[in-house]
Design an enzyme around this catalytic site. Structure first.
Site, PDB file in Angstrom:
ATOM      1  N   ASP A 257       0.826  -1.197   0.000  1.00  0.00           N
ATOM      2  CA  ASP A 257       0.000   0.000   0.000  1.00  0.00           C
ATOM      3  C   ASP A 257       0.868   1.258   0.000  1.00  0.00           C
ATOM      4  OD1 ASP A 257      -2.678   1.248   0.346  1.00  0.00           O
ATOM      5  OD2 ASP A 257      -1.849   1.909   2.258  1.00  0.00           O
ATOM      6  N   GLU A 285       1.020   0.242  -4.824  1.00  0.00           N
ATOM      7  CA  GLU A 285       0.068   1.270  -5.234  1.00  0.00           C
ATOM      8  C   GLU A 285       0.762   2.625  -5.275  1.00  0.00           C
ATOM      9  OE1 GLU A 285      -3.828   3.565  -3.427  1.00  0.00           O
ATOM     10  OE2 GLU A 285      -2.056   3.029  -2.265  1.00  0.00           O
ATOM     11  N   ASP A 357     -10.704   2.540  -4.338  1.00  0.00           N
ATOM     12  CA  ASP A 357     -10.405   3.957  -4.140  1.00  0.00           C
ATOM     13  C   ASP A 357     -11.016   4.860  -5.205  1.00  0.00           C
ATOM     14  OD1 ASP A 357      -8.964   3.838  -1.778  1.00  0.00           O
ATOM     15  OD2 ASP A 357      -7.090   3.382  -2.785  1.00  0.00           O
TER      16      ASP A 357
END
Length: 719
Positions: A257, A285, A357
């Protein structure tokens, strides 16, 4: 990662177990196919809490009561999905062709709600960690987690854990009672929190205000999330040790992440730690706000050099524009061309049309036909396709534009008859049987604003895809293809209106296809998969970051039953050898830096496939230079040195380490990953906006890197 801010209430980011017995009986560490690559996989992203409730006994656990909403009215609380629920639906996933599942962060999240605007928020999404070595009790016990891995492996499905080492949970420096104040635990032992932090586990620089500023993105808080200091020896050890703990329990890969928000140097050392422990797949990400994102080049460099690939946000934007917002196919093709040139390992990128997201595709454009076309493209373009849970069931909630949390509804059902499910199933099967989709080149063959016909090719394996997203039929003439002469059936069996294709003989890989009509909204996929070639051909080597003693997996065609595998010209020992996959140990004596992997058999020598060979085990070291040479806007200070990890004295700003950061100008610093127990020579240099290079004067600086942990060194600029 989730876009978190106060204005959006901090965008948050039983029976089965009894049948399987205790945890020790269900541990499963056997590789599922190839742990070192996802190129042939269909990935499926699951928000665990919103998938399926397989064990109602953990909905309102005594450890953290009151964070579950049985009415599902509060979208910021737990709704009941768990490990047992995922396990219960593995057959559904397997039947669709899913070969890897990326699940929400499974570790222990905060036990107390964070209240914003009178609304209770829980860590249902998994991104508010408190203990990286325990499972979240709302999702299940450690035994249930082990059971899920064992069951997934028995179904040929890898488990990818979501790892969030950037931060813990929300904290308010002025209120120690807010939530859990960013508390950090180590296997149940309290270490500290953000409000009281005498040991320096966290950064205390406030929240990010400029998302394009390198210093802010790496050293400031995402909204009010307690930002971990990875260079702290305790934090560094905890994050690496705990990641390997889960790998030892059978996790097959890691989605990291918020990679944009941590130093590349620490993350490369993290990758080295994990990859040297066990061969695996890492992707991260790096959020791109647009195709002109100022940090796009940083994202590319990270993917090319860190050992951690990235989610393909650039292609995501292009796909959503083309299929969801009326953009042109020519712009989509341009995105493929650009990313193909920029990313060294473009086949390692993770492609997606939506995720947790952003609004779902059907919120962007509630048109199932366009969704089907987007899915067909995602499953046949380079990179690993990752399907967001429920897309195959047309799941979406458009409240307030469909962003967080409305993009995370409860899974509505598990029908295997929807058109989207069938499209995914058919193309996943093709992906696993024709290596052109996993490793092949991409060539545009026919195109206008609405029609895109492209070809994937690996050696003699070919897949030709035709998509018409327009409102009218297209007459396709003058189409050439590498498909040999013959008639080909649509691999989608007409599910999206496609028909057969007849090809006649041509030359130079350009065989004419007979004219045909591609109706509005239609998609056709044609495939050619011949027998094994006589000459070996490498399609993939994983991982791409390695060092002596580590395992690499080489995939391709025509390897036969035996031969010689070399890394950087040095013969490697092999532990298994089949016609399409070789596992080998990286030998000692390979020069550090880029090393070419080749396979030689009686049929000849393959193409070379580059990997990054490290000098030794890696440690993160922060290099600081004070009173550096004055800079103007656009100028930057870089670091270069005597080892490949520091660029081998390169003055190329894509090779030297940097740009360095200067929140306290003219002091600059950067964290780099360097070989442990090694004495390094280094210097600093200025590269102007126009490319002019100025080295500092004097002799080389010298530093001996620690043999473990983290390090730092500070010197003054030599005038």
């Amino acid at each position: 990662m989730q876009r978190r801010s106060r204005l959006t209430a901090v965008l948050s980011a039983g029976v089965l177990l009894a049948a399987l017995g205790p945890a020790t009986s269900v541990r499963a560490d056997a590789p599922v196919s190839n742990r070192a690559s996802l190129k042939q996989d269909l990935c499926y992203q699951i928000v665990t809490d919103r998938f399926f409730d397989g064990n109602t006994g953990n909905n309102n656990p005594t450890k953290s009561p009151g964070l579950y909403d049985s009415t599902k009215a509060n979208w910021k609380l737990y709704w009941g999905g768990d490990f047992a629920g995922i396990q219960a639906k593995l057959a559904y996933l397997k039947n669709m062709g899913v070969t890897s599942i990326w699940i929400s962060p499974h570790v222990d999240n905060i036990d107390k709600s964070a209240v914003y605007g009178g609304t209770a928020n829980a860590g249902y999404h998994g991104y508010w960690a408190r203990d990286f070595k325990k499972t979240e009790e709302h999702f299940g016990t450690l035994a249930e987690f082990d059971a899920l891995i064992a069951a997934a492996h028995s179904n040929g499905i890898k488990v990818i854990m979501d790892w969030a080492p950037n931060h813990t949970s929300p904290a308010n420096p002025a209120d120690s009672t807010f939530a859990e104040a960013g508390a950090l635990y180590d296997n149940g032992t309290f270490l500290g929190n953000y409000v009281s932090d005498p040991n320096g586990y966290f950064h205390h620089n406030g929240g990010i205000t400029n998302w394009d500023d390198r210093y802010q993105t790496q050293y400031l808080n995402l909204a009010d999330l307690a930002d971990l200091e990875q260079q702290n020896a305790t934090v560094n050890n905890l994050l690496k040790t705990d990641a390997n703990y889960w790998m030892d329990r059978g996790v097959d890969g890691v989605r990291v992440d918020a990679v944009k928000h941590m130093t590349a140097g620490w993350q490369k050392s993290f990758a080295d730690t994990v990859l040297s422990h066990k061969d695996t797949t890492l992707f991260g990400e790096w959020y791109l706000g647009s195709q002109s994102d100022p940090l796009y080049a940083d994202n590319v460099r990270f993917a090319n050099t860190s050992g951690i690939s990235v989610l393909d946000f650039y292609m995501n934007i292009a796909m959503r524009n083309a299929f969801g917002s009326g953009g042109s196919m020519t712009a989509l093709d341009a995105a493929i061309t650009k990313t193909g040139q920029d990313y060294k390992y473009k086949e390692n990128l993770i492609t997606f049309i939506d995720n947790h997201d952003m609004s779902r595709f059907l919120t962007l454009n509630n048109n199932q036909s366009l969704l089907h076309q987007a899915l067909a493209f995602m499953l046949t373009v380079r990179g690993t396709p990752c399907l967001y849970y429920g897309t195959e069931q047309y799941l979406h909630n458009d409240t307030s534009g469909g962003g967080d949390p409305w993009n995370r509804p409860m899974m509505p059902g598990f029908s295997e008859t929807t058109t989207a499910y069938q499209v995914v199933k058919k193309l996943s099967a093709l992906r696993q049987t024709n290596p052109a989709l996993a490793w092949g080149t991409h060539q545009q063959r026919w195109m206008n604003n609405d029609v895109y016909i492209y070809e994937r090719k690996f050696n003699n394996d070919v897949v030709l895809v035709a998509i018409n997203k327009g409102a009218s039929a297209a007459n396709i003439t003058g189409l050439n293809t590498a498909l040999p002469a013959g008639t080909y059936s649509d691999q989608l069996t007409g599910t999206l209106g496609g028909g057969s294709l007849t090809v006649t003989s041509g030359s130079g890989g350009n065989n004419p296809a007979n004219a045909f009509t591609l109706n509005a909204g239609n998609v056709a996929v044609w495939s050619y998969h011949p027998g094994e070639p006589s000459t070996p051909q490498i399609g993939s080597v994983g991982p791409t970051l390695t060092r002596a003693g580590n395992t690499i997996t080489v995939e391709g065609r025509g390897f036969g039953a035996s031969g010689t595998l070399k890394v950087g010209g040095v013969t490697a020992s092999t532990t298994s050898w089949t016609a399409n996959r070789i596992k080998a140990t990286v030998p000692a004596g390979v020069a550090a830096g880029t090393a070419s992997v080749t396979v030689t058999t009686s049929g000849g020598t393959s193409n070379g496939y580059d990997v990054i060979n490290e000098s030794a085990a890696q440690v993160p070291v922060t290099f600081t230079v004070t009173n550096a040479s004055p800079t103007s806007v656009g100028d930057n200070i870089y670091l270069s040195g005597s080892v490949s990890e520091l660029g081998n004295w390169s003055t190329n700003k894509s090779v030297a380490i940097g740009p360095m950061l200067a929140p306290n100008y003219p002091t600059w610093y950067v964290t780099a990953s360097v070989p442990a127990c090694t004495t390094i020579q280094f210097k600093f240099l200025k590269i102007t906006s126009g490319g002019a290079v100025t080295w500092e004067n004097g002799t080389n600086h010298s530093y001996t890197a620690p043999c473990s942990g983290t390090g730092s060194t500070t010197v003054g600029w030599q005038y």
